[in-house]
Design a protein around this motif. Structure first.
Motif, PDB file in Angstrom:
ATOM      1  N   GLY A 257       0.788  -1.221   0.000  1.00 32.13           N
ATOM      2  CA  GLY A 257       0.000   0.000   0.000  1.00 32.13           C
ATOM      3  C   GLY A 257       0.822   1.274   0.000  1.00 32.13           C
ATOM      4  O   GLY A 257       0.274   2.367   0.155  1.00 32.13           O
ATOM      5  N   VAL A 258       2.137   1.142  -0.177  1.00 34.70           N
ATOM      6  CA  VAL A 258       3.000   2.321  -0.207  1.00 34.70           C
ATOM      7  C   VAL A 258       2.962   2.965  -1.597  1.00 34.70           C
ATOM      8  O   VAL A 258       2.986   4.186  -1.731  1.00 34.70           O
ATOM      9  CB  VAL A 258       4.450   1.944   0.164  1.00 34.70           C
ATOM     10  N   LEU A 259       2.908   2.126  -2.619  1.00 34.31           N
ATOM     11  CA  LEU A 259       2.846   2.591  -4.001  1.00 34.31           C
ATOM     12  C   LEU A 259       1.566   2.090  -4.652  1.00 34.31           C
ATOM     13  O   LEU A 259       0.973   1.101  -4.194  1.00 34.31           O
ATOM     14  CB  LEU A 259       4.059   2.084  -4.799  1.00 34.31           C
ATOM     15  N   GLU A 260       1.148   2.757  -5.705  1.00 38.22           N
ATOM     16  CA  GLU A 260      -0.001   2.281  -6.472  1.00 38.22           C
ATOM     17  C   GLU A 260       0.273   2.446  -7.955  1.00 38.22           C
ATOM     18  O   GLU A 260       0.883   3.436  -8.379  1.00 38.22           O
ATOM     19  CB  GLU A 260      -1.281   3.023  -6.089  1.00 38.22           C
TER      20      GLU A 260
ATOM     21  N   LEU B 225      -1.581  -0.427   6.999  1.00 39.34           N
ATOM     22  CA  LEU B 225      -1.648  -1.442   8.058  1.00 39.34           C
ATOM     23  C   LEU B 225      -2.614  -2.577   7.737  1.00 39.34           C
ATOM     24  O   LEU B 225      -2.945  -3.374   8.603  1.00 39.34           O
ATOM     25  CB  LEU B 225      -2.040  -0.768   9.376  1.00 39.34           C
ATOM     26  N   GLU B 226      -3.050  -2.659   6.472  1.00 45.69           N
ATOM     27  CA  GLU B 226      -3.972  -3.724   6.087  1.00 45.69           C
ATOM     28  C   GLU B 226      -3.380  -5.110   6.302  1.00 45.69           C
ATOM     29  O   GLU B 226      -4.102  -6.075   6.527  1.00 45.69           O
ATOM     30  CB  GLU B 226      -4.380  -3.566   4.623  1.00 45.69           C
TER      31      GLU B 226
ATOM     32  N   VAL C  82      -4.225  -9.755   7.530  1.00 44.27           N
ATOM     33  CA  VAL C  82      -3.751 -11.033   7.004  1.00 44.27           C
ATOM     34  C   VAL C  82      -3.089 -11.836   8.115  1.00 44.27           C
ATOM     35  O   VAL C  82      -3.329 -13.044   8.269  1.00 44.27           O
ATOM     36  CB  VAL C  82      -2.762 -10.806   5.840  1.00 44.27           C
ATOM     37  N   VAL C  83      -2.262 -11.163   8.905  1.00 49.29           N
ATOM     38  CA  VAL C  83      -1.581 -11.837  10.012  1.00 49.29           C
ATOM     39  C   VAL C  83      -2.599 -12.404  11.000  1.00 49.29           C
ATOM     40  O   VAL C  83      -2.503 -13.553  11.442  1.00 49.29           O
ATOM     41  CB  VAL C  83      -0.623 -10.866  10.738  1.00 49.29           C
ATOM     42  N   ALA C  84      -3.612 -11.594  11.337  1.00 52.81           N
ATOM     43  CA  ALA C  84      -4.618 -12.038  12.303  1.00 52.81           C
ATOM     44  C   ALA C  84      -5.426 -13.217  11.766  1.00 52.81           C
ATOM     45  O   ALA C  84      -5.735 -14.157  12.499  1.00 52.81           O
ATOM     46  CB  ALA C  84      -5.549 -10.885  12.651  1.00 52.81           C
ATOM     47  N   ASP C  85      -5.782 -13.175  10.495  1.00 51.18           N
ATOM     48  CA  ASP C  85      -6.581 -14.253   9.911  1.00 51.18           C
ATOM     49  C   ASP C  85      -5.810 -15.566   9.822  1.00 51.18           C
ATOM     50  O   ASP C  85      -6.386 -16.641   9.933  1.00 51.18           O
ATOM     51  CB  ASP C  85      -7.062 -13.862   8.515  1.00 51.18           C
ATOM     52  N   LEU C  86      -4.503 -15.471   9.606  1.00 52.47           N
ATOM     53  CA  LEU C  86      -3.708 -16.682   9.376  1.00 52.47           C
ATOM     54  C   LEU C  86      -3.019 -17.210  10.627  1.00 52.47           C
ATOM     55  O   LEU C  86      -2.529 -18.342  10.627  1.00 52.47           O
ATOM     56  CB  LEU C  86      -2.650 -16.410   8.298  1.00 52.47           C
TER      57      LEU C  86
ATOM     58  N   ASN D 144      -7.434   8.525  17.141  1.00 56.92           N
ATOM     59  CA  ASN D 144      -6.076   8.193  16.698  1.00 56.92           C
ATOM     60  C   ASN D 144      -6.211   7.226  15.523  1.00 56.92           C
ATOM     61  O   ASN D 144      -6.475   6.041  15.707  1.00 56.92           O
ATOM     62  CB  ASN D 144      -5.287   7.566  17.845  1.00 56.92           C
ATOM     63  N   ASP D 145      -6.051   7.735  14.308  1.00 60.46           N
ATOM     64  CA  ASP D 145      -6.276   6.925  13.112  1.00 60.46           C
ATOM     65  C   ASP D 145      -5.334   5.735  13.023  1.00 60.46           C
ATOM     66  O   ASP D 145      -5.717   4.659  12.548  1.00 60.46           O
ATOM     67  CB  ASP D 145      -6.128   7.786  11.852  1.00 60.46           C
ATOM     68  N   THR D 146      -4.093   5.919  13.449  1.00 58.79           N
ATOM     69  CA  THR D 146      -3.126   4.825  13.380  1.00 58.79           C
ATOM     70  C   THR D 146      -3.520   3.695  14.321  1.00 58.79           C
ATOM     71  O   THR D 146      -3.496   2.512  13.946  1.00 58.79           O
ATOM     72  CB  THR D 146      -1.709   5.329  13.713  1.00 58.79           C
ATOM     73  N   MET D 147      -3.886   4.035  15.545  1.00 66.17           N
ATOM     74  CA  MET D 147      -4.322   3.021  16.491  1.00 66.17           C
ATOM     75  C   MET D 147      -5.578   2.311  15.991  1.00 66.17           C
ATOM     76  O   MET D 147      -5.694   1.082  16.091  1.00 66.17           O
ATOM     77  CB  MET D 147      -4.583   3.643  17.867  1.00 66.17           C
ATOM     78  N   ALA D 148      -6.506   3.083  15.432  1.00 67.69           N
ATOM     79  CA  ALA D 148      -7.739   2.494  14.911  1.00 67.69           C
ATOM     80  C   ALA D 148      -7.432   1.527  13.773  1.00 67.69           C
ATOM     81  O   ALA D 148      -8.053   0.460  13.668  1.00 67.69           O
ATOM     82  CB  ALA D 148      -8.690   3.582  14.442  1.00 67.69           C
ATOM     83  N   ALA D 149      -6.469   1.878  12.931  1.00 70.62           N
ATOM     84  CA  ALA D 149      -6.109   1.009  11.809  1.00 70.62           C
ATOM     85  C   ALA D 149      -5.475  -0.284  12.300  1.00 70.62           C
ATOM     86  O   ALA D 149      -5.752  -1.369  11.765  1.00 70.62           O
ATOM     87  CB  ALA D 149      -5.157   1.741  10.869  1.00 70.62           C
ATOM     88  N   ILE D 150      -4.618  -0.191  13.311  1.00 72.25           N
ATOM     89  CA  ILE D 150      -4.003  -1.412  13.857  1.00 72.25           C
ATOM     90  C   ILE D 150      -5.073  -2.303  14.473  1.00 72.25           C
ATOM     91  O   ILE D 150      -5.094  -3.522  14.252  1.00 72.25           O
ATOM     92  CB  ILE D 150      -2.930  -1.048  14.903  1.00 72.25           C
TER      93      ILE D 150
END
Length: 242
Positions: A71-74, A92-93, A97-101, A170-176
């Motif tokens: 998600g850094v580049l598009e 932080l998407e 993936v980490v949580a699901d797997l 806190n957008d970063t915390m919400a994303a995590i």
């Protein structure tokens, strides 16, 4: 737009480490971190960037592909490669993936992280939540209490915690937290709670969080959220033990 970037004038302090592709990734990230590539800016061509950084085109291609996945580049069809807006949610998407797997002890560790962040976010929300946000939290709490269908409960459970995380400001915390909130795992938890007849307990936990928010009591909110996620941790440990 000028697609050239200023060359480095200072020698490297130490030889680069890792694979050539990793060096390419690190080099592009450094250009962004130093402000030499800005959010929304088009990258130089793959050939020019590879030549400028002294990296092969194939390694540069792999680096660009990897940073696009992160998600850094598009890639914009017919236009080139651009730096994204670098929003926390996009970057932080991969937590999802980490949580699901994750399985077993690794999943317990993720829950420990979630407990720490969820309790902090809930405490912040108690101090910052607006009346409209509080009404949304209450709406999902009411809907959760009105059904025994695990799928419906799951949807409102996710929304309940999402609204609280957003209210923390806190957008970063919400994303995590969004990434750590694996729908797959939560569905398993709710099915397990249904089999154990534990819906009443978890409803009490959600109600305690809501009361603390209504009271605008950060410490009570922190404790209620930590207790709630801690119960899920304990449930998972028991599952693993069996």
């Amino acid at each position: 737009m000028d697609e050239t970037l200023p060359s480095e004038t200072e020698p490297e302090a130490a030889p680069p480490k890792g694979t050539v592709t990793q060096r390419a990734i690190d080099s592009i990230k450094a250009l962004i971190g130093e402000g030499r590539l800005e959010p929304g800016q088009r990258l130089p061509t793959e050939r020019d960037l590879a030549a400028q950084l002294g990296i092969s085109r194939s390694s540069m291609r792999e680096a660009i592909r990897a940073l696009t996945v992160l998600g850094v580049l598009e890639a914009r069809h017919g236009s080139g490669i651009y730096v994204t807006q670098l929003e926390a949610g996009d970057l932080l998407e991969t937590f999802g993936v980490v949580a699901d797997l994750s399985r077993g002890p690794g999943l317990v560790e993720l829950l420990e992280v979630r407990r720490i962040l969820e309790s902090t976010a809930t405490a912040l929300a108690a101090a910052r939540i607006t009346p409209d946000q509080l009404a949304e939290v209450e709406k999902h709490l009411t809907a959760m209490n009105a059904t025994d269908d695990p799928e419906e409960i799951l949807a409102h459970d996710l929304a309940f915690h999402r609204e609280i995380a957003a209210a923390a400001g806190n957008d970063t915390m919400a994303a995590i937290l969004e990434g750590l909130s694996s729908r797959t795992f939560r569905a398993r938890v709710w099915r397990g709670y249904q089999e154990e007849g534990a819906f009443a307990r978890t409803r009490r936990e959600h109600a305690a969080i809501h009361r603390a928010l209504v009271a605008r009591d950060p410490e009570a909110a922190r404790a209620a959220a930590a207790s709630h996620v801690g119960e899920v941790e304990e449930w998972l440990r028991m599952q693993l033990g069996s």
